[in-house]
Write a protein that holds these residues in place. Structure first.
Motif, PDB file in Angstrom:
ATOM      1  N   PRO A   1       0.071  46.605  47.358  1.00 56.47           N
ATOM      2  CA  PRO A   1       0.399  46.220  45.975  1.00 56.47           C
ATOM      3  C   PRO A   1      -0.762  46.460  45.013  1.00 56.47           C
ATOM      4  N   ALA A   2      -2.000  46.257  45.489  1.00 51.36           N
ATOM      5  CA  ALA A   2      -3.154  46.413  44.599  1.00 51.36           C
ATOM      6  C   ALA A   2      -3.296  47.860  44.128  1.00 51.36           C
ATOM      7  N   TRP A   3      -3.307  48.808  45.058  1.00 58.34           N
ATOM      8  CA  TRP A   3      -3.483  50.188  44.587  1.00 58.34           C
ATOM      9  C   TRP A   3      -2.265  50.701  43.865  1.00 58.34           C
ATOM     10  N   GLN A   4      -1.090  50.142  44.222  1.00 53.20           N
ATOM     11  CA  GLN A   4       0.109  50.578  43.502  1.00 53.20           C
ATOM     12  C   GLN A   4       0.067  50.117  42.046  1.00 53.20           C
ATOM     13  N   ARG A   5      -0.497  48.939  41.808  1.00 54.88           N
ATOM     14  CA  ARG A   5      -0.652  48.481  40.422  1.00 54.88           C
ATOM     15  C   ARG A   5      -1.618  49.376  39.659  1.00 54.88           C
ATOM     16  N   PHE A   6      -2.688  49.785  40.347  1.00 59.33           N
ATOM     17  CA  PHE A   6      -3.623  50.702  39.709  1.00 59.33           C
ATOM     18  C   PHE A   6      -2.904  52.010  39.369  1.00 59.33           C
ATOM     19  N   ALA A   7      -2.083  52.470  40.310  1.00 61.47           N
ATOM     20  CA  ALA A   7      -1.356  53.729  40.078  1.00 61.47           C
ATOM     21  C   ALA A   7      -0.413  53.607  38.894  1.00 61.47           C
ATOM     22  N   LYS A   8       0.091  52.389  38.649  1.00 64.03           N
ATOM     23  CA  LYS A   8       1.010  52.186  37.514  1.00 64.03           C
ATOM     24  C   LYS A   8       0.263  51.977  36.209  1.00 64.03           C
ATOM     25  N   GLY A   9      -1.065  52.047  36.255  1.00 66.75           N
ATOM     26  CA  GLY A   9      -1.820  51.972  35.010  1.00 66.75           C
ATOM     27  C   GLY A   9      -2.452  50.633  34.737  1.00 66.75           C
ATOM     28  N   ARG A  10      -2.309  49.685  35.672  1.00 70.39           N
ATOM     29  CA  ARG A  10      -2.968  48.391  35.479  1.00 70.39           C
ATOM     30  C   ARG A  10      -4.328  48.433  36.159  1.00 70.39           C
ATOM     31  N   GLY A  11      -5.363  48.090  35.424  1.00 72.78           N
ATOM     32  CA  GLY A  11      -6.697  48.083  35.998  1.00 72.78           C
ATOM     33  C   GLY A  11      -7.492  49.318  35.628  1.00 72.78           C
ATOM     34  N   HIS A  12      -8.811  49.134  35.475  1.00 75.79           N
ATOM     35  CA  HIS A  12      -9.692  50.242  35.127  1.00 75.79           C
ATOM     36  C   HIS A  12     -10.114  51.037  36.354  1.00 75.79           C
ATOM     37  N   PHE A  13     -10.518  50.310  37.414  1.00 73.20           N
ATOM     38  CA  PHE A  13     -11.085  50.970  38.591  1.00 73.20           C
ATOM     39  C   PHE A  13     -10.369  50.545  39.861  1.00 73.20           C
ATOM     40  N   LEU A  14     -10.559  51.363  40.894  1.00 73.46           N
ATOM     41  CA  LEU A  14     -10.069  51.024  42.228  1.00 73.46           C
ATOM     42  C   LEU A  14     -11.093  51.583  43.209  1.00 73.46           C
TER      43      LEU A  14
END
Lengths: 331, 449
Positions: free
Chosen positions: B283-296
């Protein structure tokens, strides 16, 4: 995935094995029960009876007893799975008892027992008590729906609950926030104090359907006349429950408790998928440790010792439950 | 009476079982361990090896991995029509749990992918089930083909408990880096130093976004976050020495504590996803992929998925160090090495096959199938922005010898031990000093048992 499940099953095999050997005397009893057996030359029919036992004994011996005895043997070694093992006697057992992480795992299993066995039983009893008093329209439908969690593969259940418990997008926290209770929103599986009960609640959700179906079925075979008699004697709903329903359900309660106790103690899938024993070691359970030792870290002897101790615990608890239930029935 | 009979039969069956399974588990060490046959002196001519069937167990089953191995197997058999490759493809988990039994059994495969570290490779080495391939390495010049750390990862001392030095047992095809993915829409100028990175984290927090998407429910992701920071705070040699358990190396040092303090500080300041210990990795990287968050902070295994969802809006770089323009350091490694089993009847063919899987031609095939070749050869440059970033980072890390190995190689239980300890430390339950001390105690305990 196939392997972990098989490991988790090992203790159960013993649990069932324990049950099977308790049943074993049955053929012998049947011979005596016939009565006519006494008219024949003594001994002969009995020997023949053993022939009938051979196929079952062979299968049981090959697939249950032999692996069991073999794991007793393995538990006396320090063995990595390929190179020669080193005889360490009872050291592996001492290790389980002295290592805080492994001892803690047994403690967690006992906590899960409350969630898997006790709470589902109480819910089941409550529903059974209600059913005993009145007929509920369409109850068969509700029974099916409530039983459904039992039918779903535990792996699927665990994956679903991981989503439900998600602290950011999960429905539990979203609901809490939307009704203004955001303060109660938690990192359900990531909080050191909440994770174990959170895993336990999944178990409650899975097991209560089973308890309910067993107990409501049991209620339906209680003669109505007992209830009528109780009412004539002026018993209220509570009195009626404790005087009539509860004693009559003793057998069903024993079955429900046995099944759910075994499920609680051998719990592997839920922990493996939801938390991997974390955060820290706060949800680690014996079955998970067995898998980890046997298949990941090459400590086969230690895994065997842990598995056997878990099996023994399951055996003792089921024996106690059944002993208590039987004593009650004899009365 | 009845009970005693039942007991009697149980004992009888049990005794039979015991007799059948008797003897020390694993058998006698010396008899079951095949000796390494001969040392190869010159490059063998495979075309003259006669008809050979080479059984290979690999775990190259996903996407581009499957494509490259199929292509290379086809090419190898076309080059040597006398060799037939019998491929047994397994998933990573399936391979790891069944490999030991297969390799110790009577019909051992010739070439297997054996996972690095003590769990799989170490145990196979200890049981003398893998053939050291230093003789072939000399003939084929494999030492020049890889950055030294990547060869070290596939080396083991003969005792099977020390790795990172000793005999070479296999070669890997693909590289892996754990670094920083960033959303280009939000991060317009990628940070050049660790301090700049932290400033951007603070700014992201202030803007109401998640600075670093992080899900640590699965226990192991925290190791990657911690070690990525550790690489910038501690000398890379001290990390390598610890993982390879060189004498005197310790986890309980001021640098390791500094890294723990920094990452704990980030957690306290809210630079990670809220409730990261209860959030899953996916879920964490998928949220990043959806544009939430600056870095991963994650590994290159996510490249294909992130590129598919974010297109050109995602970039990748190693975590910047204390000074701008310094040599990059990143957590990383390589795919599972192809090794030769001791029981193989055709070690020459097996070695030639491994050579073929890792030469210049293989490098091209790997790059064309969207893999990151671990070899030092030049490969055709990838066209997509993200894969280009990754290839650039890999090249720079290779030139600077900047990779540090995964800490979970250290002891068989270390992944779980360290992952759990990091969860505790990030939750604020342990101070950085308690953390490093506790982890070192677990390493000591594991070594003594």
């Amino acid at each position: 995935m196939a392997r972990p499940v098989a490991t988790a099953d090992t203790p159960v095999a013993l649990g069932r094995g324990g049950g099977a050997s308790a049943d074993a005397p049955e053929p012998a009893r049947r011979v005596r029960f016939g009565g006519r057996a006494r008219d024949r030359p003594p001994g002969e029919p009995r020997r023949v009876a053993y022939l009938y036992l051979i196929p079952a004994a062979l299968i049981f011996g090959t697939f249950t007893l032999a692996p069991l005895v073999h794991s007793v043997w393995l538990s006396l070694f320090q063995w990595d799975g390929i190179t020669a093992g080193k005889w360490v006697g009872l050291h592996n057992y001492a290790d389980v008892l002295s290592d805080p992480v492994q001892r803690e795992a047994f403690g967690h299993a006992l906590v899960l027992l409350i969630f898997y066995a006790v709470i589902p039983l109480l819910i089941g009893l409550l529903i059974a008590g209600l059913v005993a008093r009145s007929h509920i329209r369409g109850f068969a439908f509700f029974r099916v729906v409530l039983f459904l969690p039992q039918v779903i593969a535990l792996v699927v259940v665990a994956v679903m609950w991981r989503m439900i418990y998600d602290p950011n997008d999960g429905p539990i926290n979203e609901t809490l926030r939307s009704i203004g209770l955001g303060g109660l929103a938690k990192s359900w599986l990531g909080d050191f104090d909440v994770a174990l009960p959170a895993v336990g609640l999944i178990g409650t959700w899975v097991m209560y359907g089973l308890a309910m179906v067993l107990l409501t079925a049991g209620v339906q075979k209680i003669p109505r006349s007992l209830y009528d008699a109780a009412r004539v004697d002026g018993a209220g709903p509570v009195r009626e429950f404790f005087a009539v329903t509860l004693p009559a359900l003793r057998g069903e309660i024993a079955v429900a408790l046995t099944l759910s106790t075994i499920a609680a103690l051998r719990n592997f899938d839920l922990v493996y998928i939801t938390t991997k024993g974390g955060p820290g070691t706060s949800t680690s359970v014996p079955a998970y440790q067995v898998y980890e030792r046997a298949f990941l870290t090459g400590k086969v002897g230690s895994a065997s010792a842990m598995g056997l101790m878990l099996a023994a615990l399951i055996f003792v608890l089921s024996a106690i439950i059944n002993r208590v239930a039987e004593r009650g029935q004899a009365r | 009476m009845k009970a005693s009979r039942v007991l009697g039969s149980v004992v009888a069956i049990g005794a039979t079982a015991l007799a059948a399974g008797c003897g020390t588990p694993g058998g006698d060490d010396s008899s079951n361990a095949p000796k390494t046959t001969t040392a190869a002196q010159a490059k063998p001519d495979i075309a003259k090896a006669g008809n050979v069937t080479l059984t290979v167990w690999d775990q190259e089953v996903r996407g581009g991995q499957a494509a490259q191995i199929k292509e290379l197997n086809k090419q190898f058999q076309a080059k040597y029509p006398n060799v037939k490759i019998k491929r047994v493809a397994k998933s990573f988990d399936d391979l790891n749990t069944t490999l030991k039994l297969a390799v110790s059994g009577p019909k051992a495969p010739d070439v297997v992918e054996a996972n690095q570290g003590l769990g799989v490779m170490g145990q196979l080495v200890k049981a003398k089930l893998l053939r050291p391939i230093d003789d072939y390495a000399k003939i084929y010049g494999w030492a020049d083909r890889y950055p030294s750390l990547l060869l070290d990862l596939n080396k083991f001392e003969a005792n099977g408990t020390t790795f990172g030095s000793g005999d070479l047992y296999g070669l890997s095809q693909m590289g892996e880096i754990v670094g920083v993915f960033y959303n280009k829409k939000k991060v317009t100028t990628p940070p050049k130093t660790l301090a700049e990175f932290e400033q951007q984290l603070a700014a992201a927090k202030q803007s109401g976004d998640v600075p670093i998407q992080f899900g640590n429910l699965d226990k192991w992701p925290g190791i990657h976050e911690y070690e990525t920071v550790l690489g910038q705070v501690a000398p890379k040699q001290s990390v390598r020495d610890f993982v390879f358990q060189k004498s005197g190396a310790s986890f309980d040092t001021p640098e390791f504590q500094d890294a723990a303090a920094k990452i704990q500080d980030w957690a306290k300041k809210g630079y990670f996803t809220d409730d990261f210990n209860g959030t899953g990795y996916d879920p964490a990287w998928q949220r990043f992929a959806k544009g939430r968050g600056h870095f991963l902070i994650a590994g290159t295994w996510l490249v294909a998925d992130l590129a598919k969802q974010m297109g050109d809006n995602v970039g990748f770089m190693p975590l910047p160090g204390q000074q701008a323009g310094g040599d990059p350091v990143a957590l990383g490694g390589e795919s599972l090495p192809f090794t030769v089993t001791s029981k193989s009847k055709h070690p020459d063919v097996a070695a030639a096959y491994i050579d073929f899987l890792t030469d210049q031609n293989a490098t091209n095939v790997l790059a064309q199938t969207d893999n990151l070749p671990a070899m030092k050869y030049d490969a055709p440059a990838p066209s997509a922005a993200l894969t280009k970033d990754v290839a650039t980072a890999w090249k720079a890390l290779g030139d600077a010898d900047g990779l540090i190995p995964y800490a979970d190689y250290t002891t068989p239980t270390f992944g779980d031990d360290l992952g759990g300890a990091i969860q505790q430390m990030l939750a604020g339950k342990d101070s950085p000093t308690d953390f490093t001390k506790g982890v070192q105690e677990k390493v000591d305990a594991s070594k003594s048992s």
